[in-house]
Design a protein around this motif. Structure first.
Motif, PDB file in Angstrom:
ATOM      1  N   SER A   1     -37.194 -26.885  25.402  1.00 32.55           N
ATOM      2  CA  SER A   1     -36.381 -26.920  26.607  1.00 32.55           C
ATOM      3  C   SER A   1     -36.982 -26.008  27.667  1.00 32.55           C
ATOM      4  CB  SER A   1     -34.959 -26.462  26.290  1.00 32.55           C
ATOM      5  OG  SER A   1     -34.954 -25.079  25.955  1.00 32.55           O
ATOM      6  N   LEU A   2     -36.536 -26.174  28.896  1.00 36.69           N
ATOM      7  CA  LEU A   2     -36.978 -25.302  29.986  1.00 36.69           C
ATOM      8  C   LEU A   2     -36.648 -23.858  29.649  1.00 36.69           C
ATOM      9  CD1 LEU A   2     -38.070 -24.911  32.884  1.00 36.69           C
ATOM     10  CD2 LEU A   2     -35.730 -25.307  33.702  1.00 36.69           C
ATOM     11  N   TYR A   3     -35.461 -23.631  29.091  1.00 36.26           N
ATOM     12  CA  TYR A   3     -35.039 -22.283  28.718  1.00 36.26           C
ATOM     13  C   TYR A   3     -36.006 -21.673  27.705  1.00 36.26           C
ATOM     14  CZ  TYR A   3     -32.067 -18.483  27.001  1.00 36.26           C
ATOM     15  OH  TYR A   3     -31.587 -17.246  26.653  1.00 36.26           O
ATOM     16  N   ASP A   4     -36.402 -22.468  26.704  1.00 32.01           N
ATOM     17  CA  ASP A   4     -37.320 -21.967  25.678  1.00 32.01           C
ATOM     18  C   ASP A   4     -38.681 -21.617  26.278  1.00 32.01           C
ATOM     19  OD1 ASP A   4     -35.439 -22.294  23.670  1.00 32.01           O
ATOM     20  OD2 ASP A   4     -36.056 -24.350  23.241  1.00 32.01           O
ATOM     21  N   ILE A   5     -39.167 -22.491  27.149  1.00 35.49           N
ATOM     22  CA  ILE A   5     -40.485 -22.270  27.762  1.00 35.49           C
ATOM     23  C   ILE A   5     -40.486 -20.976  28.583  1.00 35.49           C
ATOM     24  CG2 ILE A   5     -42.103 -23.142  29.496  1.00 35.49           C
ATOM     25  CD1 ILE A   5     -42.303 -24.625  26.884  1.00 35.49           C
ATOM     26  N   LEU A   6     -39.454 -20.791  29.393  1.00 30.50           N
ATOM     27  CA  LEU A   6     -39.377 -19.596  30.228  1.00 30.50           C
ATOM     28  C   LEU A   6     -39.176 -18.338  29.393  1.00 30.50           C
ATOM     29  CD1 LEU A   6     -37.201 -20.920  33.209  1.00 30.50           C
ATOM     30  CD2 LEU A   6     -39.654 -20.426  33.230  1.00 30.50           C
ATOM     31  N   SER A   7     -38.290 -18.413  28.412  1.00 30.63           N
ATOM     32  CA  SER A   7     -37.991 -17.240  27.578  1.00 30.63           C
ATOM     33  C   SER A   7     -39.229 -16.755  26.836  1.00 30.63           C
ATOM     34  CB  SER A   7     -36.876 -17.570  26.581  1.00 30.63           C
ATOM     35  OG  SER A   7     -35.670 -17.861  27.244  1.00 30.63           O
ATOM     36  N   SER A   8     -40.079 -17.679  26.427  1.00 32.82           N
ATOM     37  CA  SER A   8     -41.281 -17.309  25.674  1.00 32.82           C
ATOM     38  C   SER A   8     -42.279 -16.523  26.522  1.00 32.82           C
ATOM     39  CB  SER A   8     -41.955 -18.562  25.108  1.00 32.82           C
ATOM     40  OG  SER A   8     -42.505 -19.359  26.156  1.00 32.82           O
ATOM     41  N   GLN A   9     -42.094 -16.535  27.860  1.00 29.33           N
ATOM     42  CA  GLN A   9     -43.033 -15.860  28.758  1.00 29.33           C
ATOM     43  C   GLN A   9     -42.530 -14.497  29.238  1.00 29.33           C
ATOM     44  OE1 GLN A   9     -44.922 -18.768  31.701  1.00 29.33           O
ATOM     45  NE2 GLN A   9     -43.247 -20.031  30.894  1.00 29.33           N
ATOM     46  N   ILE A  10     -41.344 -14.111  28.775  1.00 32.56           N
ATOM     47  CA  ILE A  10     -40.776 -12.823  29.202  1.00 32.56           C
ATOM     48  C   ILE A  10     -41.333 -11.729  28.296  1.00 32.56           C
ATOM     49  CG2 ILE A  10     -38.661 -11.577  29.755  1.00 32.56           C
ATOM     50  CD1 ILE A  10     -39.201 -14.163  31.369  1.00 32.56           C
ATOM     51  N   ASN A  11     -42.559 -11.353  28.561  1.00 28.30           N
ATOM     52  CA  ASN A  11     -43.273 -10.370  27.746  1.00 28.30           C
ATOM     53  C   ASN A  11     -44.100  -9.456  28.641  1.00 28.30           C
ATOM     54  OD1 ASN A  11     -42.555 -11.728  25.177  1.00 28.30           O
ATOM     55  ND2 ASN A  11     -43.951 -13.330  25.915  1.00 28.30           N
ATOM     56  N   PRO A  12     -44.543  -8.296  28.096  1.00 27.64           N
ATOM     57  CA  PRO A  12     -45.516  -7.466  28.832  1.00 27.64           C
ATOM     58  C   PRO A  12     -46.807  -8.267  28.979  1.00 27.64           C
ATOM     59  CG  PRO A  12     -44.495  -6.236  27.030  1.00 27.64           C
ATOM     60  CD  PRO A  12     -44.114  -7.676  26.841  1.00 27.64           C
ATOM     61  N   PRO A  13     -47.638  -7.975  29.978  1.00 20.77           N
ATOM     62  CA  PRO A  13     -47.466  -6.894  30.958  1.00 20.77           C
ATOM     63  C   PRO A  13     -46.594  -7.276  32.166  1.00 20.77           C
ATOM     64  CG  PRO A  13     -49.555  -7.972  31.303  1.00 20.77           C
ATOM     65  CD  PRO A  13     -48.946  -8.632  30.101  1.00 20.77           C
ATOM     66  N   LEU A  14     -46.247  -8.574  32.320  1.00 17.54           N
ATOM     67  CA  LEU A  14     -45.474  -8.985  33.488  1.00 17.54           C
ATOM     68  C   LEU A  14     -44.077  -8.371  33.470  1.00 17.54           C
ATOM     69  CD1 LEU A  14     -45.989 -10.720  35.972  1.00 17.54           C
ATOM     70  CD2 LEU A  14     -45.026 -12.678  34.747  1.00 17.54           C
ATOM     71  N   PHE A  15     -43.506  -8.268  32.271  1.00 20.52           N
ATOM     72  CA  PHE A  15     -42.178  -7.659  32.121  1.00 20.52           C
ATOM     73  C   PHE A  15     -42.309  -6.538  31.077  1.00 20.52           C
ATOM     74  CE2 PHE A  15     -41.734 -12.154  33.196  1.00 20.52           C
ATOM     75  CZ  PHE A  15     -40.970 -12.083  34.347  1.00 20.52           C
ATOM     76  N   PRO A  16     -42.765  -5.356  31.501  1.00 14.28           N
ATOM     77  CA  PRO A  16     -43.169  -4.314  30.557  1.00 14.28           C
ATOM     78  C   PRO A  16     -42.018  -3.543  29.913  1.00 14.28           C
ATOM     79  CG  PRO A  16     -43.485  -3.552  32.803  1.00 14.28           C
ATOM     80  CD  PRO A  16     -43.055  -4.977  32.896  1.00 14.28           C
ATOM     81  N   THR A  17     -40.873  -3.472  30.580  1.00 15.96           N
ATOM     82  CA  THR A  17     -39.771  -2.661  30.067  1.00 15.96           C
ATOM     83  C   THR A  17     -38.630  -3.528  29.553  1.00 15.96           C
ATOM     84  OG1 THR A  17     -38.622  -2.534  32.189  1.00 15.96           O
ATOM     85  CG2 THR A  17     -40.329  -0.874  31.754  1.00 15.96           C
ATOM     86  N   LYS A  18     -37.789  -2.912  28.718  1.00 14.61           N
ATOM     87  CA  LYS A  18     -36.631  -3.620  28.188  1.00 14.61           C
ATOM     88  C   LYS A  18     -35.701  -4.045  29.320  1.00 14.61           C
ATOM     89  CE  LYS A  18     -34.330  -5.013  24.539  1.00 14.61           C
ATOM     90  NZ  LYS A  18     -34.894  -6.022  23.604  1.00 14.61           N
ATOM     91  N   LYS A  19     -35.573  -3.190  30.329  1.00 13.17           N
ATOM     92  CA  LYS A  19     -34.689  -3.512  31.452  1.00 13.17           C
ATOM     93  C   LYS A  19     -35.212  -4.710  32.236  1.00 13.17           C
ATOM     94  CE  LYS A  19     -32.435  -1.540  35.508  1.00 13.17           C
ATOM     95  NZ  LYS A  19     -32.231  -0.319  36.342  1.00 13.17           N
TER      96      LYS A  19
END
Length: 415
Positions: free
Chosen positions: A81-99
């Motif tokens: 799903s679109l949600y799965d594809i996007l969620s899989s990309q929420i990682n460092p270094p683009l999103f480095p912190t838990k917040k």
């Protein structure tokens, strides 16, 4: 060789074996053959055959229209799903912190089926707009390109940033995107055609490849209103045949006799499905006569139909699930005629009509948000709903989000 009869028969008693008819009753017409197959696997004397009168699917299919009825969720095999594809990309270094990751996940929750971001204050209850926008800017670098933007222009800008092109072409393309409303004045710009060629490759809407395809639907019930008469018929040609073959066998043998009995009960169950739906069709015509000649839908109660048919309301609920009626006004889910989605007095169609009127008469400088529409509906009809339902209805009616409507109003008003 015994074949099932196609005539509609009345079955007043439901024996122990016929309890399996409920699954047959609930199945959509397009999956009925598949529903019957397990019975054939357990009985060596029966086969399930497609009705030879059945038209080819490509010829017979009716395409579901979002503007007329509720959206149908189609299951897509082996496709994330679109949600799965996007969620899989929420990682460092683009999103480095838990917040930053938590904010990104909340942004994903606010992305609609077309890929556009719609702010929801209930989801962002602690984050500031500056924090949200800082993280949302990073969606420029996610796939599919353009997802997470607020509108078409921003989506095109996201997609422009995601490709490598000549600097001059980039500048022209950016200028074109930001000035769509005055595009005519830019046509003589140097390399305009090259820039336009780049923009034409962009996706609109950005999540177009994840939007569910139109679903091929088979109507169970036909309502013919030609010559000002009204007739109810079933799509019997689309029903599979249950073929019982005991040629050469001793039908007095206990095993053979038991399997013949099971086969006949299965045929009875299929006939009972027909009989139940035919009766429901007749009652819909009785209750909704004016609708078939241009009037409005009048909410029906499952209990009333159940009482008239001497059935349990849950049985009627199964009977109308995934079933469609074809008439001069289009292909309509049976559930649209009933008030089951809200309460006994308010139907889906009533709510949709109310939403249409709200948007039609809204303040164009401050369009109604889905949350505001929800509040107005709950005040008007005294029903409990959630915002997602309102968003679903709005999309089914082809109504843009409040932010998109505000932009459209501004363009139409020349501001």
């Amino acid at each position: 060789m015994l074949r099932q009869k196609t005539s509609i028969t009345t079955k007043n008693k439901l024996n122990q074996t016929l309890r399996s008819w409920l699954g047959i009753l609930q199945s959509g017409l397009d999956e009925l053959k598949e529903t019957l197959e397990p019975f054939a696997e357990k009985n060596p004397f029966i086969t399930i055959e497609q009705n030879p009168k059945s038209p080819k699917k490509d010829f017979f299919k009716q395409i579901y229209s979002n503007s007329a009825t509720d959206n149908i969720e189609a299951l897509t095999i082996n496709k994330d799903s679109l949600y799965d594809i996007l969620s899989s990309q929420i990682n460092p270094p683009l999103f480095p912190t838990k917040k930053s990751q938590n904010i990104a996940y909340k942004i994903i929750q606010c992305i609609n089926s077309e890929g556009y971001f719609e702010y929801d204050k209930d989801i962002f209850n602690t984050e500031s707009m500056d924090e949200i926008e800082k993280i949302r800017d990073r969606f420029t670098y996610l796939e599919p390109a353009g997802v997470g933007a607020k509108d078409l222009k921003e989506s095109f800008m996201f997609q422009l940033e995601a490709i490598n092109i000549d600097d001059e072409i980039y500048k022209i393309a950016k200028n074109i995107i930001l000035n769509f409303d005055s595009l005519q004045s830019l046509t003589k710009t140097k390399d305009y055609e090259k820039a336009i060629a780049v923009i034409k490759k962009f996706k609109n809407p950005p999540a177009i490849e994840y939007i569910q395809d139109d679903v091929a639907i088979f109507a169970d019930i036909f309502i013919d209103t030609s010559d000002n008469n009204i007739n109810v018929s079933l799509n019997s040609d689309q029903y599979p045949n249950i073929v019982l073959d005991v040629d050469g066998l001793n039908e007095k043998d206990d095993f053979v006799a038991s399997k013949i009995k099971e086969a006949k009960e299965l045929i009875d169950a299929l006939e009972l499905r027909k009989s139940t739906l035919y009766k429901i069709g007749l009652m819909i015509v009785e209750y909704q006569y004016d609708f078939f000649f241009g009037g409005d839908i009048k909410p029906m109660k499952l209990k009333d139909i159940a009482d008239d048919l001497d059935r349990n309301p849950s049985t009627i609920s199964r009977a109308i699930s995934n079933k469609y009626l074809q008439c001069s006004r289009g292909l309509i889910p049976l559930k649209n005629f009933f008030a089951t989605a809200l309460d006994d007095d308010v139907s889906n169609a009533t709510i949709k009509s109310y939403v249409l009127n709200l948007v039609k008469n809204e303040n164009q400088s401050k369009p109604l948000s889905d949350l505001k529409i929800l509040e107005l509906i709950q005040d008007e009809f005294k029903v409990k709903m959630v915002r997602r339902t309102i968003t679903k209805y709005r999309k089914a009616l082809n109504i843009a989000s409040s932010s998109e409507r505000k932009r459209i109003y501004a363009i139409n008003n020349g501001s």
